[in-house]
Design a protein around this motif. Structure first.
Motif, PDB file in Angstrom:
ATOM      1  N   GLU A 342       0.834  -1.207   0.000  1.00  0.00           N
ATOM      2  CA  GLU A 342       0.000   0.000   0.000  1.00  0.00           C
ATOM      3  C   GLU A 342       0.872   1.261   0.000  1.00  0.00           C
ATOM      4  O   GLU A 342       0.548   2.240  -0.679  1.00  0.00           O
ATOM      5  N   ASN A 343       1.963   1.235   0.761  1.00  0.00           N
ATOM      6  CA  ASN A 343       2.833   2.414   0.843  1.00  0.00           C
ATOM      7  C   ASN A 343       3.461   2.780  -0.494  1.00  0.00           C
ATOM      8  O   ASN A 343       3.832   3.940  -0.709  1.00  0.00           O
ATOM      9  N   THR A 344       3.626   1.814  -1.371  1.00  0.00           N
ATOM     10  CA  THR A 344       4.293   2.060  -2.654  1.00  0.00           C
ATOM     11  C   THR A 344       3.312   2.186  -3.810  1.00  0.00           C
ATOM     12  O   THR A 344       3.715   2.139  -4.981  1.00  0.00           O
ATOM     13  N   THR A 345       2.041   2.379  -3.518  1.00  0.00           N
ATOM     14  CA  THR A 345       1.009   2.448  -4.561  1.00  0.00           C
ATOM     15  C   THR A 345       1.263   3.570  -5.558  1.00  0.00           C
ATOM     16  O   THR A 345       1.153   3.376  -6.782  1.00  0.00           O
ATOM     17  N   LYS A 346       1.600   4.749  -5.069  1.00  0.00           N
ATOM     18  CA  LYS A 346       1.797   5.901  -5.955  1.00  0.00           C
ATOM     19  C   LYS A 346       2.900   5.635  -6.973  1.00  0.00           C
ATOM     20  O   LYS A 346       2.717   5.845  -8.180  1.00  0.00           O
ATOM     21  N   GLU A 347       4.051   5.187  -6.515  1.00  0.00           N
ATOM     22  CA  GLU A 347       5.172   4.938  -7.422  1.00  0.00           C
ATOM     23  C   GLU A 347       4.874   3.776  -8.371  1.00  0.00           C
ATOM     24  O   GLU A 347       5.241   3.811  -9.544  1.00  0.00           O
ATOM     25  N   ARG A 348       4.210   2.748  -7.866  1.00  0.00           N
ATOM     26  CA  ARG A 348       3.887   1.593  -8.717  1.00  0.00           C
ATOM     27  C   ARG A 348       2.907   2.000  -9.822  1.00  0.00           C
ATOM     28  O   ARG A 348       3.063   1.600 -10.981  1.00  0.00           O
ATOM     29  N   ASN A 349       1.911   2.806  -9.483  1.00  0.00           N
ATOM     30  CA  ASN A 349       0.953   3.279 -10.484  1.00  0.00           C
ATOM     31  C   ASN A 349       1.635   4.150 -11.531  1.00  0.00           C
ATOM     32  O   ASN A 349       1.292   4.083 -12.722  1.00  0.00           O
ATOM     33  N   LEU A 350       2.589   4.967 -11.088  1.00  0.00           N
ATOM     34  CA  LEU A 350       3.323   5.812 -12.031  1.00  0.00           C
ATOM     35  C   LEU A 350       4.133   4.961 -12.997  1.00  0.00           C
ATOM     36  O   LEU A 350       4.129   5.193 -14.216  1.00  0.00           O
ATOM     37  N   LEU A 351       4.841   3.970 -12.466  1.00  0.00           N
ATOM     38  CA  LEU A 351       5.625   3.072 -13.312  1.00  0.00           C
ATOM     39  C   LEU A 351       4.731   2.362 -14.328  1.00  0.00           C
ATOM     40  O   LEU A 351       5.049   2.313 -15.525  1.00  0.00           O
ATOM     41  N   THR A 352       3.613   1.812 -13.872  1.00  0.00           N
ATOM     42  CA  THR A 352       2.696   1.094 -14.756  1.00  0.00           C
ATOM     43  C   THR A 352       2.134   2.021 -15.824  1.00  0.00           C
ATOM     44  O   THR A 352       2.002   1.643 -16.999  1.00  0.00           O
ATOM     45  N   SER A 353       1.796   3.243 -15.447  1.00  0.00           N
ATOM     46  CA  SER A 353       1.252   4.225 -16.386  1.00  0.00           C
ATOM     47  C   SER A 353       2.252   4.570 -17.483  1.00  0.00           C
ATOM     48  O   SER A 353       1.892   4.655 -18.668  1.00  0.00           O
ATOM     49  N   VAL A 354       3.517   4.762 -17.098  1.00  0.00           N
ATOM     50  CA  VAL A 354       4.555   5.084 -18.077  1.00  0.00           C
ATOM     51  C   VAL A 354       4.731   3.933 -19.070  1.00  0.00           C
ATOM     52  O   VAL A 354       4.810   4.149 -20.296  1.00  0.00           O
ATOM     53  N   ILE A 355       4.795   2.715 -18.561  1.00  0.00           N
ATOM     54  CA  ILE A 355       4.983   1.543 -19.432  1.00  0.00           C
ATOM     55  C   ILE A 355       3.824   1.405 -20.412  1.00  0.00           C
ATOM     56  O   ILE A 355       4.022   1.210 -21.620  1.00  0.00           O
ATOM     57  N   ASN A 356       2.592   1.530 -19.928  1.00  0.00           N
ATOM     58  CA  ASN A 356       1.428   1.375 -20.801  1.00  0.00           C
ATOM     59  C   ASN A 356       1.324   2.501 -21.818  1.00  0.00           C
ATOM     60  O   ASN A 356       0.882   2.284 -22.953  1.00  0.00           O
ATOM     61  N   GLN A 357       1.724   3.703 -21.417  1.00  0.00           N
ATOM     62  CA  GLN A 357       1.724   4.821 -22.363  1.00  0.00           C
ATOM     63  C   GLN A 357       2.640   4.535 -23.550  1.00  0.00           C
ATOM     64  O   GLN A 357       2.284   4.788 -24.706  1.00  0.00           O
ATOM     65  N   LEU A 358       3.802   3.985 -23.267  1.00  0.00           N
ATOM     66  CA  LEU A 358       4.758   3.674 -24.327  1.00  0.00           C
ATOM     67  C   LEU A 358       4.293   2.484 -25.168  1.00  0.00           C
ATOM     68  O   LEU A 358       4.419   2.496 -26.406  1.00  0.00           O
ATOM     69  N   LEU A 359       3.762   1.468 -24.518  1.00  0.00           N
ATOM     70  CA  LEU A 359       3.289   0.290 -25.250  1.00  0.00           C
ATOM     71  C   LEU A 359       2.151   0.643 -26.198  1.00  0.00           C
ATOM     72  O   LEU A 359       2.111   0.173 -27.351  1.00  0.00           O
ATOM     73  N   GLN A 360       1.227   1.479 -25.745  1.00  0.00           N
ATOM     74  CA  GLN A 360       0.048   1.803 -26.554  1.00  0.00           C
ATOM     75  C   GLN A 360       0.381   2.648 -27.771  1.00  0.00           C
ATOM     76  O   GLN A 360      -0.420   2.723 -28.708  1.00  0.00           O
TER      77      GLN A 360
END
Length: 386
Positions: A342-360
């Protein structure tokens, strides 16, 4: 009453005329300094590694993990995610190089080492059109600085950049800059507030090492009456014989104390009063100067501060030798993992968002969306989590 104002060190980002970039601190060496402090601190380095793992989770599934997203570097998606997570954890920012094809699709992407990148000139809207890349920023040479356009997926922008570069074969691509401190030109490192604690942990280890290697710890002091009498002529046989006897005596002392003490014996000659044997020779063990209690308190204190900087990383996830943590079928450990997820939710969401932005926007994986597999999801998974 007089008020004493204490200057608090602050990271600055002045404009560097010589390099045409915003310097990251007055010496332009802030990222390297923070990275070095992390690597020199066993707690910070361990905490960074654990936090990276919590950003990636168990990966994105075996098939997705092994997708090649940069053929030139044979770079897999999971390795790219690890590179992005590492910079987000340590520097709280990341620079990603992107190559486009003529269909305005992302051909490939990879992380540029954060330490190599600086921001170029900004316009009236504080928009920086270039990212400067160099392996040396302490004394940079303009010839070694490569300017790359900042990320902008608009076709008109890409066309203009390609034309200015002299065609697709000369186009350097773009750099996507992710900054977790949006109000600052460069983000502050995760350890910015605990930089002194990281250094203290490192210096404590160095201090103890020097005491053990070069100090008097564990040495034996042997004090005797003078073994060479006064009044002997320099170079005389009598003086040479006396000095030879001294060397033999000192060697005998070392041998008698055991091989493990060889080289750790200090021989001192001085006058004694009295005629008894104990008045003629004194053997004393030199005690350690390391205050274990003081070091234990200091190291515990700085360790706790560092763990707080890494999103309140529970100490038990680094050090789990306490028997109590394994009570109730490891429930304490599982709770720590849940909390830190839970404490790392913000950073994990940011990482996932960046990866999906590039993949799409990529030429090969536009229909793919990934999500990290949780480190903790149910009791069965928890029992298998290491």
């Amino acid at each position: 009453m007089r008020t004493l104002l204490i200057d608090v060190w602050k990271r600055l980002t002045p404009w560097s005329k010589s390099a045409d970039v915003y310097a990251n601190d007055t010496d332009n060496g802030y990222p390297e300094r923070m990275d070095r402090l992390i690597n020199n601190s066993v707690t910070a380095k361990s905490a960074a590694a654990i936090m990276v793992q919590y950003l990636i989770g168990k990966g994105y599934g075996e098939e997705n993990n092994n997708l090649i997203i940069n053929k030139n570097k044979n770079l897999k998606l999971i390795d790219f995610a690890d590179d992005v997570a590492d910079d987000l954890v340590k520097q709280r920012g990341v620079f990603i190089h992107i190559n486009w094809n003529a269909l305005y699709q992302i051909a490939d992407f990879s992380v540029i080492p954060y330490e190599w990148c600086r921001i170029g000139k900004t316009d009236s809207n504080d928009y920086a059109g270039k990212v400067a890349v160099s392996k040396e920023w302490l004394r940079p040479k303009k010839v070694d600085i490569q300017l790359i356009d900042t990320f902008n997926p608009r076709k008109k922008v890409i066309d203009a950049q390609v034309e200015k570069a002299g065609g697709w074969e000369h186009y350097k691509g773009q750099v996507l800059y992710v900054n977790m401190d949006t109000k600052l030109i460069y983000p502050l490192s995760r350890i910015d507030s605990v930089a002194d604690d990281c250094d203290s942990e490192s210096q404590a280890a160095i201090y103890k090492n020097r005491l053990l290697r070069k100090g008097f710890f564990g040495n034996t002091l042997v004090v005797t009456r003078p073994l060479v009498g006064e009044g002997l002529e320099p170079g005389s046989h009598a003086l040479l014989d006396a000095e030879s006897e001294r060397e033999k005596f000192q060697e005998a002392i070392k041998d008698s104390l055991g091989a493990q003490n060889t080289g750790g014996v200090l021989c001192l000659e001085m006058d004694f009063a009295g005629e008894k044997l104990e008045d003629a020779i004194l053997i004393k063990q030199i005690e350690s100067k390391i205050d274990d209690k003081l070091f234990d308190y200091t190291e515990t204190s700085v360790r706790e501060n560092i763990l707080v900087a890494f999103n309140n990383l529970p100490a038990g996830l680094i050090k789990t030798n306490e028997a109590s943590l394994f009570g109730n079928s490891g429930e304490a450990i599982r709770e720590m993992k849940r909390t830190y997820w839970e404490n790392t939710t913000k950073e994990r969401n940011l990482l996932t968002s960046v990866i999906n932005q590039l993949l799409q926007q990529s030429q090969d994986y536009a229909s793919l969306t990934v999500e990290p597999l949780k480190l903790i999801d149910d009791d069965a998974a928890l029992n298998n989590t290491e």
